[in-house]
Design a protein around this motif. Structure first.
Motif, PDB file in Angstrom:
ATOM      1  N   ASN A 106      35.114  34.730  43.725  1.00 30.48           N
ATOM      2  CA  ASN A 106      35.598  33.529  44.426  1.00 30.48           C
ATOM      3  C   ASN A 106      36.005  32.457  43.424  1.00 30.48           C
ATOM      4  O   ASN A 106      37.079  31.851  43.532  1.00 30.48           O
ATOM      5  CB  ASN A 106      34.521  32.993  45.372  1.00 30.48           C
ATOM      6  N   ASN A 107      35.133  32.208  42.435  1.00 32.39           N
ATOM      7  CA  ASN A 107      35.472  31.220  41.410  1.00 32.39           C
ATOM      8  C   ASN A 107      36.591  31.721  40.507  1.00 32.39           C
ATOM      9  O   ASN A 107      37.415  30.929  40.034  1.00 32.39           O
ATOM     10  CB  ASN A 107      34.234  30.873  40.573  1.00 32.39           C
ATOM     11  N   ALA A 165      38.223  35.981  33.411  1.00 34.10           N
ATOM     12  CA  ALA A 165      37.580  37.268  33.103  1.00 34.10           C
ATOM     13  C   ALA A 165      36.060  37.138  33.091  1.00 34.10           C
ATOM     14  O   ALA A 165      35.342  38.055  33.511  1.00 34.10           O
ATOM     15  CB  ALA A 165      38.067  37.782  31.743  1.00 34.10           C
ATOM     16  N   GLY A 166      35.571  35.992  32.627  1.00 38.49           N
ATOM     17  CA  GLY A 166      34.119  35.753  32.622  1.00 38.49           C
ATOM     18  C   GLY A 166      33.542  35.750  34.025  1.00 38.49           C
ATOM     19  O   GLY A 166      32.511  36.375  34.284  1.00 38.49           O
ATOM     20  N   TYR A 167      34.212  35.039  34.933  1.00 33.12           N
ATOM     21  CA  TYR A 167      33.758  35.037  36.335  1.00 33.12           C
ATOM     22  C   TYR A 167      33.810  36.453  36.923  1.00 33.12           C
ATOM     23  O   TYR A 167      32.891  36.878  37.636  1.00 33.12           O
ATOM     24  CB  TYR A 167      34.634  34.097  37.168  1.00 33.12           C
ATOM     25  N   ALA A 168      34.898  37.174  36.644  1.00 28.94           N
ATOM     26  CA  ALA A 168      35.025  38.540  37.164  1.00 28.94           C
ATOM     27  C   ALA A 168      33.920  39.439  36.617  1.00 28.94           C
ATOM     28  O   ALA A 168      33.404  40.302  37.333  1.00 28.94           O
ATOM     29  CB  ALA A 168      36.399  39.104  36.800  1.00 28.94           C
ATOM     30  N   GLU A 173      44.189  30.374  40.804  1.00 30.65           N
ATOM     31  CA  GLU A 173      45.168  29.626  41.604  1.00 30.65           C
ATOM     32  C   GLU A 173      45.466  28.251  41.004  1.00 30.65           C
ATOM     33  O   GLU A 173      46.529  27.676  41.256  1.00 30.65           O
ATOM     34  CB  GLU A 173      44.664  29.469  43.043  1.00 30.65           C
ATOM     35  N   LEU A 174      44.524  27.711  40.210  1.00 33.09           N
ATOM     36  CA  LEU A 174      44.734  26.401  39.586  1.00 33.09           C
ATOM     37  C   LEU A 174      45.615  26.480  38.339  1.00 33.09           C
ATOM     38  O   LEU A 174      46.098  25.448  37.858  1.00 33.09           O
ATOM     39  CB  LEU A 174      43.382  25.779  39.198  1.00 33.09           C
TER      40      LEU A 174
END
Length: 564
Positions: A218-219, A209-212, A225-226
């Motif tokens: 992309n991250n 959520a932080g990346y979004a 996926e990990l």
């Protein structure tokens, strides 16, 4: 009874006799602290009168000295929007424990001045108490609202000092705080330090959520996926991120994968998917979600119905949008606004204005977005005087100060109707610097009415605001061409070449079997490109053959008429 009535009068409120008797009866039935806790939990769906009565009951019996009960009461006050009253109760407690501090900090975080939550947090240690793994997440929510990264770092240091920097609740709150303050690298560092020691899906979700939140999808996707274990929040977080960052294709693809992997979507996932459907006009998938909502009895959830109205309206099915609207028993201001905007989008200006009249009769107070929709409807119908009226009553009747968006709508309305001088006067009078949307509407108006001077002025501003938008240059070129001023038209094209402005390729979307296909002019990357090209060539050949037959038939008719 006197104590209950007195507690209500102290706060300047009056309780009807019947309501008082009902509340008193419930309180009399309380035989233990546990019964009162149950009553307080019911206050969340009641009103302030129940809180007054319950508070009076607690004071008379000395239950206000029980920190656990008082904490539940403060939480009930906060959930009903009476955080100031909750705090005033806390201040009268002689020896609050950390649990009571935490509940009050949580309540103060929800107010317009979250700094008070930080101030109260600082008093924990001053009272010889120790912050726990609830204190830090609550105070960090206040830091997020304040957007003060320095304060957040200081609290982070305190989590290390108390040994709670590895607690999953605290770590999740720290990640959220750093991401909200745009310090995504610090958020990732906190995440990596914990993930090396312990696996927790909530912490991973928070990092995704932080990346979004900062737009780094992309991250966000790579981390998603990990994940060895995903829950519905994991999927929803990424789908919502794609939808919010205008990547509807990715949002829909992930939503479909969610279905394939038998993950039951929640309300947020469906809202995000419907938003993506609205952007793409993917009505087949939107209808599937609608059927899912009906099947699982979710059609009473107002936000979902609002999203359905928006999706149907933007996908060209205004009739279905109206059907969803009319079937709703409870309508919020967003519901009415979405329906008005949908009607305006379809050029149904008068119907949109009628809907606004219905909204007023239903005593639903419009907001600033409602007036954007109304002014847009006036634009479609060309009702300048009515637009002026709505623009004026925003402040006079509803106390809404017009913002740049409402000024922009009004300028667009005047420009489309040919009142170019009035539009420019309003532009000069408004207390904002005109943005690209406003200058763009004036440029479009100058094209309609052949006002070269206004077109040149608008383009000069647009070159500064969006220098690489080829459409702006093309409009002024068109004005020059219509007036036969070919030299000026050529100069504009030279400016475009010198500035490296390239015409944006056109694109279109089509939905087939619930899958959205995108086609961009000049792009040959579609997997079925060759087959599609062959079909288009056949269609083109059939059209030309049909035109040839029509021309021949017309020629025969003309010769027959001439020989008669």
């Amino acid at each position: 009874m006197f104590s209950l009535h007195k507690s209500s009068l102290i706060l300047g409120k009056s309780i009807s006799l019947s309501s008082l008797l009902i509340i008193h009866k419930r309180l009399v039935c309380c035989t233990s602290a546990a019964d009162l806790v149950t009553l307080l939990s019911q206050c969340k769906c009641a009103d302030i009168k129940h809180l007054f009565a319950a508070h009076g009951f607690m004071i008379v019996r000395g239950l206000d000295q029980n920190n656990h009960l008082l904490s539940r009461f403060i939480d009930s006050c906060s959930s009903l929007g009476f955080s100031d009253y909750a705090y005033s109760i806390f201040t009268h407690k002689s020896k609050p424990d950390v649990y009571l501090y935490n509940t009050t900090i949580k309540a103060l975080c929800q107010t317009d001045n979250p700094l008070n939550a930080v101030i109260l947090y600082n008093k924990i240690q001053a009272s010889a108490l120790r912050p726990d793994n609830y204190s830090f997440p609550f105070v960090l929510k206040a830091v997020v609202k304040l957007s003060t990264i320095e304060l957040g770092r200081e609290i982070h240091c305190q989590t290390v000092g108390t040994g709670l920097d590895s607690d999953v609740h605290v770590v999740a709150a720290l990640i959220q705080m750093y991401a909200s303050c745009k310090c995504i690298y610090d958020a990732r560092k906190v995440f990596d330090e914990l993930s090396l020691r312990v696996w927790n899906v909530a912490v991973w979700n928070t990092m995704v959520a932080g990346y979004a939140k900062v737009g780094d999808l992309n991250n966000a996707r790579a981390l998603f996926e990990l994940m060895t274990e995903k829950n519905v929040i994991s999927w929803t977080t990424l789908i919502a991120g794609y939808a919010q960052m205008d990547q509807p294709n990715e949002a829909i693809a992930l939503f479909r994968r969610m279905q394939v992997e038998n993950v039951k979507p929640d309300e947020i996932a469906m809202l995000a998917a419907l938003s993506a459907c609205a952007q793409l006009g993917a009505v087949e998938l939107g209808e599937w979600i609608h059927n899912y909502i009906e099947q699982y009895g979710l059609n009473t959830i107002v936000p979902l119905n609002n999203a359905l109205i928006d999706m149907y309206a933007k996908s060209g099915k205004i009739g279905k949008a109206l059907q969803v609207f009319e079937n709703m028993k409870n309508k919020s201001v967003i519901t009415w606004t979405t329906m008005i905007a949908g009607l305006a989008l379809h050029g149904l200006g008068r119907e949109a204005l009628d809907m606004f009249s219905r909204m007023e009769r239903a005593r639903v107070k419009p907001n600033e977005i409602t007036f954007i929709a109304i002014l847009s409807a006036c634009c479609h119908v060309g009702l300048v005087e009515l637009g002026h009226r709505y623009f004026n009553i925003m402040k006079s009747r509803y106390g809404i100060e017009p913002k740049i968006e409402q000024y922009g709508c009004m300028i667009d309305l005047l420009g489309r109707a040919g009142y170019l001088q009035e539009a420019q006067k309003l532009l000069r009078r408004m207390p904002f610097e005109a943005n690209a949307a406003i200058w763009g509407s004036l440029l479009a108006a100058s094209n309609i009415y052949g006002d070269v001077e206004l077109g040149e002025c608008a383009l000069q501003h647009l070159i500064k605001l969006e220098p690489h938008n080829s459409g702006n240059y093309a409009i002024l070129c068109n004005i020059y061409a219509i007036l036969g001023r070919w030299n000026e038209s050529g100069k504009i094209r030279k400016v475009m070449r010198d500035m490296g402005v390239k015409k944006m390729p056109g694109c279109s979307y089509i939905e087939v079997s619930k899958r959205v296909h995108e086609f961009v002019a000049g792009d040959t990357s579609h997997p079925d490109f060759d087959r599609l090209y062959q079909i288009l060539c056949k269609i083109n050949g059939q059209i030309k053959f049909a035109e040839h037959l029509q021309n021949e038939f017309s020629g025969v008719l003309e010769s027959d008429v001439a020989s008669m």
